[in-house]
Design a protein around this motif. Structure first.
Motif, PDB file in Angstrom:
ATOM      1  N   GLY A 147       0.820  -1.212   0.000  1.00 30.47           N
ATOM      2  CA  GLY A 147       0.000   0.000   0.000  1.00 30.47           C
ATOM      3  C   GLY A 147       0.850   1.257   0.000  1.00 30.47           C
ATOM      4  O   GLY A 147       0.576   2.220  -0.738  1.00 30.47           O
ATOM      5  N   ASN A 148       1.914   1.285   0.804  1.00 36.46           N
ATOM      6  CA  ASN A 148       2.787   2.456   0.841  1.00 36.46           C
ATOM      7  C   ASN A 148       3.564   2.631  -0.458  1.00 36.46           C
ATOM      8  O   ASN A 148       3.788   3.761  -0.908  1.00 36.46           O
ATOM      9  CB  ASN A 148       3.748   2.369   2.024  1.00 36.46           C
ATOM     10  N   VAL A 149       3.964   1.520  -1.084  1.00 34.77           N
ATOM     11  CA  VAL A 149       4.637   1.618  -2.385  1.00 34.77           C
ATOM     12  C   VAL A 149       3.670   2.158  -3.432  1.00 34.77           C
ATOM     13  O   VAL A 149       4.023   3.018  -4.252  1.00 34.77           O
ATOM     14  CB  VAL A 149       5.212   0.262  -2.819  1.00 34.77           C
ATOM     15  N   LEU A 150       2.432   1.675  -3.411  1.00 28.61           N
ATOM     16  CA  LEU A 150       1.429   2.185  -4.350  1.00 28.61           C
ATOM     17  C   LEU A 150       1.249   3.686  -4.181  1.00 28.61           C
ATOM     18  O   LEU A 150       1.140   4.428  -5.164  1.00 28.61           O
ATOM     19  CB  LEU A 150       0.091   1.463  -4.144  1.00 28.61           C
ATOM     20  N   GLU A 151       1.208   4.160  -2.939  1.00 32.43           N
ATOM     21  CA  GLU A 151       1.079   5.602  -2.692  1.00 32.43           C
ATOM     22  C   GLU A 151       2.239   6.372  -3.306  1.00 32.43           C
ATOM     23  O   GLU A 151       2.054   7.454  -3.879  1.00 32.43           O
ATOM     24  CB  GLU A 151       1.010   5.868  -1.185  1.00 32.43           C
ATOM     25  N   CYS A 152       3.437   5.811  -3.189  1.00 30.23           N
ATOM     26  CA  CYS A 152       4.620   6.447  -3.754  1.00 30.23           C
ATOM     27  C   CYS A 152       4.513   6.549  -5.277  1.00 30.23           C
ATOM     28  O   CYS A 152       4.772   7.613  -5.861  1.00 30.23           O
ATOM     29  CB  CYS A 152       5.863   5.656  -3.349  1.00 30.23           C
ATOM     30  N   VAL A 153       4.116   5.483  -5.935  1.00 30.30           N
ATOM     31  CA  VAL A 153       3.984   5.515  -7.396  1.00 30.30           C
ATOM     32  C   VAL A 153       2.849   6.450  -7.797  1.00 30.30           C
ATOM     33  O   VAL A 153       2.990   7.275  -8.713  1.00 30.30           O
ATOM     34  CB  VAL A 153       3.755   4.104  -7.962  1.00 30.30           C
ATOM     35  N   ILE A 154       1.721   6.346  -7.096  1.00 27.27           N
ATOM     36  CA  ILE A 154       0.542   7.163  -7.402  1.00 27.27           C
ATOM     37  C   ILE A 154       0.867   8.650  -7.312  1.00 27.27           C
ATOM     38  O   ILE A 154       0.322   9.476  -8.063  1.00 27.27           O
ATOM     39  CB  ILE A 154      -0.610   6.780  -6.459  1.00 27.27           C
ATOM     40  N   ALA A 155       1.750   9.023  -6.406  1.00 29.44           N
ATOM     41  CA  ALA A 155       2.110  10.437  -6.235  1.00 29.44           C
ATOM     42  C   ALA A 155       2.651  11.061  -7.516  1.00 29.44           C
ATOM     43  O   ALA A 155       2.590  12.284  -7.689  1.00 29.44           O
ATOM     44  CB  ALA A 155       3.139  10.573  -5.118  1.00 29.44           C
ATOM     45  N   TYR A 156       3.168  10.239  -8.419  1.00 30.90           N
ATOM     46  CA  TYR A 156       3.779  10.740  -9.645  1.00 30.90           C
ATOM     47  C   TYR A 156       2.960  10.376 -10.882  1.00 30.90           C
ATOM     48  O   TYR A 156       3.454  10.450 -12.005  1.00 30.90           O
ATOM     49  CB  TYR A 156       5.214  10.212  -9.746  1.00 30.90           C
ATOM     50  N   VAL A 157       1.701  10.013 -10.674  1.00 30.96           N
ATOM     51  CA  VAL A 157       0.802   9.690 -11.781  1.00 30.96           C
ATOM     52  C   VAL A 157       0.018  10.931 -12.183  1.00 30.96           C
ATOM     53  O   VAL A 157      -0.770  11.456 -11.398  1.00 30.96           O
ATOM     54  CB  VAL A 157      -0.180   8.557 -11.394  1.00 30.96           C
ATOM     55  N   ASN A 158       0.267  11.445 -13.331  1.00 32.11           N
ATOM     56  CA  ASN A 158      -0.597  12.394 -14.042  1.00 32.11           C
ATOM     57  C   ASN A 158       0.070  12.686 -15.367  1.00 32.11           C
ATOM     58  O   ASN A 158       1.216  12.296 -15.590  1.00 32.11           O
ATOM     59  CB  ASN A 158      -0.892  13.663 -13.220  1.00 32.11           C
ATOM     60  N   ASP A 159      -0.634  13.352 -16.257  1.00 35.23           N
ATOM     61  CA  ASP A 159      -0.120  13.522 -17.612  1.00 35.23           C
ATOM     62  C   ASP A 159       0.786  14.740 -17.764  1.00 35.23           C
ATOM     63  O   ASP A 159       1.292  14.994 -18.856  1.00 35.23           O
ATOM     64  CB  ASP A 159      -1.285  13.608 -18.608  1.00 35.23           C
ATOM     65  N   VAL A 160       0.992  15.486 -16.692  1.00 32.42           N
ATOM     66  CA  VAL A 160       1.947  16.594 -16.741  1.00 32.42           C
ATOM     67  C   VAL A 160       3.300  16.022 -16.329  1.00 32.42           C
ATOM     68  O   VAL A 160       3.716  16.101 -15.183  1.00 32.42           O
ATOM     69  CB  VAL A 160       1.523  17.736 -15.798  1.00 32.42           C
ATOM     70  N   THR A 161       3.973  15.408 -17.278  1.00 29.27           N
ATOM     71  CA  THR A 161       5.148  14.600 -16.939  1.00 29.27           C
ATOM     72  C   THR A 161       6.459  15.345 -17.103  1.00 29.27           C
ATOM     73  O   THR A 161       7.519  14.774 -16.904  1.00 29.27           O
ATOM     74  CB  THR A 161       5.191  13.335 -17.805  1.00 29.27           C
TER      75      THR A 161
END
Length: 297
Positions: A147-161
């Motif tokens: 769950g904590n790893v998912l939060e870390c990856v999710i933090a950098y998910v969006n199309d403004v890359t």
């Protein structure tokens, strides 16, 4: 809804007064401060990274990420066959959506700093961003750590890359020792768990600064940030963080201003930004020229 300039001046005054008189509580900081104030002076124990995971890629490969994290990363000096079986690293990706970028950020979050993984011509580097996940090279992780790893990856998910950095704080987030005072704007608190239906089920709590400065309502903004298309994406908007602190759903831990919270007995991850009004806070049609549409039409 934005506050007037006069209101901003009053809030800044509250922040400076609290800074002069002594430490404020986490709830006072969350409710009162929607300009830098105390946040600009507090050294935050966390770690930043640059944005880089497009929404479509994440939602295509999030099930594979959970499977990968439940398996050891390596067998010998090669990526474990169970991970390769998810096809996340295939050259001919299903649907043409490459999973390598998603896998790369997963390695950055979970594998210990200094870990180097080769696959074909690709090299993946661990940063150890989630402090409890370093055993991944040798063994699968528990769902709590996943769950904590998912939060870390999710933090950098969006199309403004391009050109966007995000700071993470939390009890399970590694502290790189830098002060991070340039990250003055709390965005949201993210609490993720693996999900059979969605790959990752995410509860998100919006902070007072984010709510105050978004042109659109915070629920829509956070869904525009994370979801690839309108409809179910596994994101549950839980409302203002201040309300959840007030009713005891989320408890601050550590020093005020450090952005460390436990919600419903689960350590969660806070995101901080340098920009008080990120692209996903803008009304449709008012995005920056370089930003893609928030939702495909």
């Amino acid at each position: 809804m934005k506050r007037s300039a006069g209101a901003h001046g009053m809030v800044m005054g509250v922040g400076l007064l609290m800074a002069a008189c002594g430490p404020a509580s986490e709830l006072e900081i969350e409710v009162e401060i929607d300009e830098p104030g105390l946040e600009a002076t507090v050294m935050k124990p966390g770690i930043p990274d640059t944005n880089g995971t497009p929404k479509l890629a994440w939602h295509t490969w999030k099930y594979a990420v959970v499977t990968a994290l439940r398996s050891p990363l390596l067998k010998g000096d090669q990526i474990h066959p169970d991970i390769l079986a998810t096809k996340i690293l295939d050259e001919a990706a299903p649907g043409g959506v490459d999973g390598k970028e998603v896998f790369g950020h997963t390695v950055r979050c979970a594998a210990a700093a200094g870990t180097v993984v080769h696959h074909g011509e690709e090299v993946y580097l661990g940063r150890g961003m989630v402090s409890s996940a370093s055993a991944w090279t040798e063994e699968g992780l528990s769902d709590a750590v996943i769950g904590n790893v998912l939060e870390c990856v999710i933090a950098y998910v969006n199309d403004v890359t391009d050109g966007l950095s995000v700071l993470l704080t939390g009890t399970q987030v590694t502290d790189d020792g830098a002060p991070h005072t340039e990250y003055v704007h709390r965005e949201a608190l993210w609490c993720a768990v693996p999900s059979t239906a969605f790959g990752a089920m995410v509860s998100v709590y919006a902070t007072a600064p984010f709510i105050a400065h978004c042109d659109v309502d915070p629920e829509s903004a956070l869904k525009q940030r994370y979801c690839y298309k309108e409809g179910a994406c596994g994101l549950n908007y839980m409302g203002p963080l201040a309300d959840s602190i007030d009713d005891g759903t989320c408890q601050p831990v550590g020093l005020p201003g450090h952005g460390q919270f436990i919600c419903n007995d689960k350590p969660c991850t806070m995101t901080w930004l340098k920009d008080i009004e990120p692209d996903w806070c803008r009304e449709p049609g008012r995005e920056r020229a370089s930003a893609p549409a928030l939702f495909p039409r």
